[in-house]
Design an enzyme around this catalytic site. Structure first.
Site, short mmCIF file in Angstrom:
data_model
loop_
_atom_site.label_atom_id
_atom_site.label_comp_id
_atom_site.label_asym_id
_atom_site.label_seq_id
_atom_site.Cartn_x
_atom_site.Cartn_y
_atom_site.Cartn_z
N PRO A 75 0.82 -1.22 0.00
CA PRO A 75 0.00 0.00 0.00
C PRO A 75 0.85 1.27 0.00
O PRO A 75 0.37 2.35 -0.32
CB PRO A 75 -0.80 -0.09 1.31
CG PRO A 75 -0.67 -1.50 1.78
CD PRO A 75 0.58 -2.06 1.19
N GLU A 102 1.61 -7.77 8.59
CA GLU A 102 1.62 -6.31 8.74
C GLU A 102 2.49 -5.62 7.69
O GLU A 102 2.31 -4.46 7.40
CB GLU A 102 2.11 -5.92 10.13
CG GLU A 102 1.14 -6.29 11.24
CD GLU A 102 -0.22 -5.65 11.04
OE1 GLU A 102 -0.28 -4.41 10.90
OE2 GLU A 102 -1.22 -6.39 11.03
N ARG A 140 -3.12 -8.52 -20.62
CA ARG A 140 -4.11 -8.23 -21.66
C ARG A 140 -3.59 -7.22 -22.69
O ARG A 140 -4.16 -7.08 -23.77
CB ARG A 140 -5.44 -7.77 -21.06
CG ARG A 140 -5.39 -6.43 -20.39
CD ARG A 140 -6.70 -6.10 -19.69
NE ARG A 140 -7.77 -5.76 -20.62
CZ ARG A 140 -7.85 -4.60 -21.28
NH1 ARG A 140 -6.92 -3.69 -21.11
NH2 ARG A 140 -8.86 -4.37 -22.09
N ASP A 155 -9.19 1.22 -24.93
CA ASP A 155 -9.48 1.21 -23.49
C ASP A 155 -9.68 2.61 -22.94
O ASP A 155 -9.02 3.54 -23.37
CB ASP A 155 -8.28 0.67 -22.71
CG ASP A 155 -8.20 -0.83 -22.79
OD1 ASP A 155 -9.20 -1.45 -23.11
OD2 ASP A 155 -7.11 -1.34 -22.51
N1 ADE Z 1 -0.85 -5.36 -0.11
C1 ADE Z 1 -1.81 -5.04 0.79
N2 ADE Z 1 -2.56 -4.03 0.36
C2 ADE Z 1 -2.06 -3.67 -0.87
C3 ADE Z 1 -2.40 -2.68 -1.83
N3 ADE Z 1 -3.41 -1.81 -1.65
N4 ADE Z 1 -1.68 -2.62 -2.96
C4 ADE Z 1 -0.64 -3.47 -3.16
N5 ADE Z 1 -0.27 -4.42 -2.30
C5 ADE Z 1 -0.97 -4.52 -1.16
#
Ligand code: ADE
Length: 211
Positions: A75, A102, A140, A155
């Site tokens: 994230p 985590e 793709r 696209d």
């Molecule tokens: N691992 C956990 N959440 C994630 C996300 N939003 N993007 C990429 N990998 C992740």
């Protein structure tokens, strides 16, 4: 989980046609202890577990080639977008590291990876889901993977705006009818209508795309 998706639908067809090779590997095979541990408690305390660096390091020793791009799914990564999928389509070998728990020992990001990617501002239990999203978006785009030669060219996002609405038979369902212009056979008018609808929709829902 990955194997189920990699062995279904268009991703499977891409592999059968020899256009892509996709493999899910279990990090545990590179674990260093007899319990095959890939995670441990965080230094400094706190909840959850952290993915260890050694199994990842050993996996990369084995999997990495001079052409490999190593990507950490997290994230904290750069937000995934169509243009990143287009960038990665040109790369011959990609290894995606999928964390769970985590997080992943920071030394992985600092010393072992070329890129960090997030698929959105939310936290998943397993980075493999993110890797599958990214894999699908890249594969793709490989020429020959999609049936219709220009379905990837048109696209949304590669055109810079959202896609226009689509309709198919029946012409009227439940009293809900298809826009007249699409039945007119007037290709210039249809093209104009589609461009206008795409722009209206983008202005309404995603003004950020118009800059
Ligand atoms: N691992 C956990 N959440 C994630 C996300 N939003 N993007 C990429 N990998 C992740």
């Amino acid at each position: 989980m990955c194997r189920g998706l990699l062995e279904g639908s268009i991703l499977k067809r891409a592999q059968d046609k020899g256009l892509a090779e996709l493999e899910a590997v279990d990090l545990r095979q590179w674990a260093v202890d007899k319990h095959r541990t890939t995670d441990d408690t965080p230094y400094g305390g706190g909840p959850g577990m952290v993915m260890k660096i050694e199994p990842i390091y050993r996996a990369l020793q084995e999997l990495r080639t001079p052409d490999t791009k190593v990507v950490l799914m997290t994230p904290q990564g750069r937000p995934f977008q169509q243009r990143i999928a287009e960038e990665y389509r040109e790369v011959s070998h990609i290894v995606m590291i999928c964390g769970h728990y985590e997080g992943v020992d920071q030394r992985v990001a600092d010393h072992l990876v070329d890129d960090e990617i997030s698929i959105g501002d939310y936290v998943l239990t397993n980075g493999a889901l993110a890797a599958l999203v990214v894999t699908d978006a890249i594969v793709r785009l490989i020429p020959g993977v999609l049936g219709d030669a220009d379905s990837a060219v048109q696209d949304s996002f590669s055109t810079g705006v959202l896609d226009h609405p689509h309709f198919t038979r029946p012409e009227v369902f439940n009293g809900w009818s298809v826009p007249d212009v699409l039945m007119s056979g007037n290709h210039a008018a249809i093209e104009k209508w589609r461009r206008q609808r795409a722009l209206d929709l983008t202005r309404e829902r995603r003004p950020d795309l118009l800059g």
